[in-house]
Design a protein around this motif. Sequence first.
Motif, PDB file in Angstrom:
ATOM      1  N   ARG A 824       0.186 -21.125   9.617  1.00 24.03           N
ATOM      2  CA  ARG A 824       0.666 -22.338   8.967  1.00 24.03           C
ATOM      3  C   ARG A 824      -0.204 -22.785   7.806  1.00 24.03           C
ATOM      4  N   ASP A 825      -1.471 -22.399   7.819  1.00 24.53           N
ATOM      5  CA  ASP A 825      -2.379 -22.905   6.792  1.00 24.53           C
ATOM      6  C   ASP A 825      -3.683 -22.109   6.861  1.00 24.53           C
ATOM      7  N   GLY A 844      -6.642 -31.859  10.275  1.00 22.62           N
ATOM      8  CA  GLY A 844      -6.367 -32.642   9.071  1.00 22.62           C
ATOM      9  C   GLY A 844      -5.509 -31.893   8.055  1.00 22.62           C
ATOM     10  N   LEU A 845      -5.245 -30.638   8.311  1.00 20.15           N
ATOM     11  CA  LEU A 845      -4.509 -29.839   7.320  1.00 20.15           C
ATOM     12  C   LEU A 845      -3.024 -30.223   7.294  1.00 20.15           C
ATOM     13  N   ALA A 846      -2.479 -30.319   6.094  1.00 19.25           N
ATOM     14  CA  ALA A 846      -1.083 -30.733   5.953  1.00 19.25           C
ATOM     15  C   ALA A 846      -0.147 -29.760   6.665  1.00 19.25           C
ATOM     16  N   GLY A 847      -0.374 -28.444   6.439  1.00 22.01           N
ATOM     17  CA  GLY A 847       0.507 -27.436   7.028  1.00 22.01           C
ATOM     18  C   GLY A 847       0.503 -27.512   8.547  1.00 22.01           C
ATOM     19  N   VAL A 848      -0.656 -27.803   9.111  1.00 24.77           N
ATOM     20  CA  VAL A 848      -0.792 -27.879  10.568  1.00 24.77           C
ATOM     21  C   VAL A 848      -0.113 -29.147  11.086  1.00 24.77           C
ATOM     22  N   ILE A 852       2.925 -29.293  13.793  1.00 23.33           N
ATOM     23  CA  ILE A 852       2.731 -29.929  15.105  1.00 23.33           C
ATOM     24  C   ILE A 852       3.767 -31.030  15.323  1.00 23.33           C
ATOM     25  N   GLY A 853       4.039 -31.769  14.274  1.00 19.98           N
ATOM     26  CA  GLY A 853       4.983 -32.894  14.386  1.00 19.98           C
ATOM     27  C   GLY A 853       4.446 -33.922  15.377  1.00 19.98           C
TER      28      GLY A 853
END
Length: 872
Positions: A824-825, A844-848, A852-853
């Motif tokens: 994902r990142d 903190g990663l955007a992709g993660v 996760i939602g």
Amino acid sequence: SERYNSREAEARWQRAWEEARVFETSNDDPRPKYYVLEMFPYPSGKIHIGHGRNYVMGDVVARYKRARGFNVLHPMGWDAFGLPAENAAIERKVHPRTWTYENIATMKAQLKLLGLSIDWTREIATCDPEYYARQQKLFIEFLEAGLVERKTSMVNWDPVDQTVLANEQVIDGRGWRSGAPVEKRELAQWFFKITDYAQDLLDAIETLDNWPEKVRLMQRNWIGRSEGMRFSFAIERADGTPPDGTVPASLTVYTTRHDTIFGASFCAVSPDHPLARALAETDPALAAFRRDCAALGTSEEAIERAEKRGHFTGLYARHPFRAGVRLPIYVANFVLMGYGEGAIFGCPAHDQRDLDFARKYGLPVIPVVAPADADPATFKIGSEAYLEKDGEAVRMINSDFLDGMSVAEAKEEIARRMEAAGIGERKVNFRLRDWGISRQRYWGCPIPVVHCEACGIVPVPIDQLPVRLPDDATFDKPGNPLDRHPTWKHVDCPRCGAPARRETDTMDTFVDSSWYFARFCSPKADDVVERGAVDAWLPVDQYIGGVEHAVLHLLYSRFFMRGMKKTGHTSVEEPFRGLFTQGMITHETYRDPGGGWLFPEEVERLADGSVVRRDSGTAVEVGPPEKMSKSKKNVVSPEAIVETYGVDAARWFMLSDTPPERDSEWTEAGVEGAWRFVQRLWRMVGQTIELAPAAGTAMPATFGEAAMALRRATHRTLAAVSEDIERLRFNRAIAHIYELANTLNATLSAAGTAPAPDLAWALRECAEMIVRISAPMVPHLAEECWRRLGHTSMLAATEWPVLDASLLERATVTLPVQVNGKRRDEVTVARDAERDEIERMVLGLAGVRRAIGERPVQKIIIVPQRIVNVLV
Ligand code: ANZ
Ligand code: ZN
């Protein structure tokens, strides 16, 4: 400030190194060893700059490792036997020996121009009796150890030139010189039994983790292990009666797809199979067919390319599991005698060759493997065989008791039943063949045996070695000069004394190159090698050469090491620990519209980009960059480069342009750029000594901001360049040096005329660092700068700079980040980052976060320095 005079400095330093003997290597040096070797050249005439790249790469490694405190072995020799010398003799009436040694002298002088740090005291030439005497001894030892065999095999025979041709010398079924249709002939030949080691050579590939993966794969494929079955069909005649005794009652085949037995629609044997031979005695059409097949030669490629053809024998093979079903037996041109049993059953639905053959001869095509979801009643084969066979996605159909099984299950079931019925057994096969080393040529190592009527094959006694090549051979006719020599082959049998005949075959030149790296360890040894020296030096730590040797040379060398172990010469099994295959140097081509190619120095590029002939000004056709080669004249000589730019500029350019495994285009602009760097470094050293304290001035106790910044850059670069050279990433090493040079330049400009003592000291440190870490690449320039910086030592004999690790920022590493196993990142963290620090950053990663939602995190798995996986 004055210009750096490369021509004068390079010659002077080459002399200085030679006089100081800094590159000579002792076998009794207590330091740890490092053996770096480039594949030795064939002395074909002259080298061009395209040949130079791998030697320069090896030289960088050698110089670097020497500086790192290793006892470095970096030798050079000549792969000096071979056909071109004999061709030169035929075409130019010069003796192969003369031609070869003249070329060696020319090329040695050229290599010396490149400033390579070679221990020339260890030089060997394989055509030297000093060398081939030991090779003959080794041959006899291999013979006595059961590693050599004489057996008949098929060769390509040129009926006009009266000579055996290598597969590469057969062009479209004709001899490359005579143009005559090639015949296949059976000839008694000498073989090394490399197949004895097939499994071992295959298994040990796993240990060669410093080899390029593509080379390991090529070796695996070449060895070509397959697991299959060998089984027999009963043979019958058209009327159902057994054959009459002139041919065998059964036909044995090899298959790796016994699961497809219910799809079999024919059997085929090689044109060289005993069955085909026997039948040809009474079937003139078959005899003619066999002759046609022979014209294809022995090359597998040619056989693969040719149209699939067959000749029906009139015989049938009884299907082992289907009563009343019988398969016509053909002689077919695509079945090789040297593989498996030289006979197959054909299953057209699942093998493309078989399918092509079946379509041509109107044989049934019965699919027996189909996608699991296909309807067996409607699954049909068109013009492409269905090759899927793995896993649960395919199922057996139309196969009686096998229906519904996977291919693996079906194979197991067939194997079991055939074994129970006593008609077959499981068999591992290798594609690898024994290595035929007989060559009917003059310019090679004589095979040291004598043929005696009474005693058979008698090795020449060791104390009578070497069997020397006669000088007075003639080259005015085709055929083997040794064989037609008036006296050479007539000798007395060493055992019984009766008149006997010397073997006139010489060894394949691949034999010469299969152990030279071992001979370098003790080049003057009386015996084949000095065991202690070989055990101490081998394996070669870094071997460098062209990928064209990925299979044969490297495999033969691996076999030879095992043979030398068996005969007590070493305990080492794998000759090359590290292997690197370098890219080639390419150059544009220039074609004269009037015909023929032009050398780069014969043309000129005008301001508008067009290229014209220097002499006449007429336009020239420019072709894309291609591998430098004499035939297209797109070559540049080292002499010309040394004259204009100096060899250091050439070395720098060769290494800087592209990653070393990739091809690199030689351009005038590129080498000019390298030359400008040479001059720039020289200038900066000049500027530095005007501002900096004397060499050896003690380090200041403290450093200000500017000095610290420079020092950090200096040591960061040292760390990076060391790492890059270790990994042979020369272009990156050079990029790092460029960067530091820019920093030094900027700092020099900002420093004014009287910098503070701490900065002045750091300036010297930086300039010295650039000089020292460039030294492996541009050794002459570096020595000259080092001298100019006030040192009296020779850089070639000076240790690598010591890293001050406290000046390094924390090293970082970038890890891929997965969520539930899906990437994902990625996250960049300090190499020594703590777990909770990484977790915090990952979450903190955007992709993660997106992946996760709203779900709660269950666990975060961190594989240090490799990967992070978040489980939700
Ligand atoms: C029946 C069959 C059915 C095959 C099928 C293939 C596909 P590898 O895997 O490379 O070992 N073969 C055996 N001996 C041969 C020879 N002397 N010359 C030419 N071909 C030969 O290849 C093994 C397969 O190559 C064998 O399996 C055989 O064809 C063929 F759907 O047997 B098979
Ligand atoms: Zn005898």
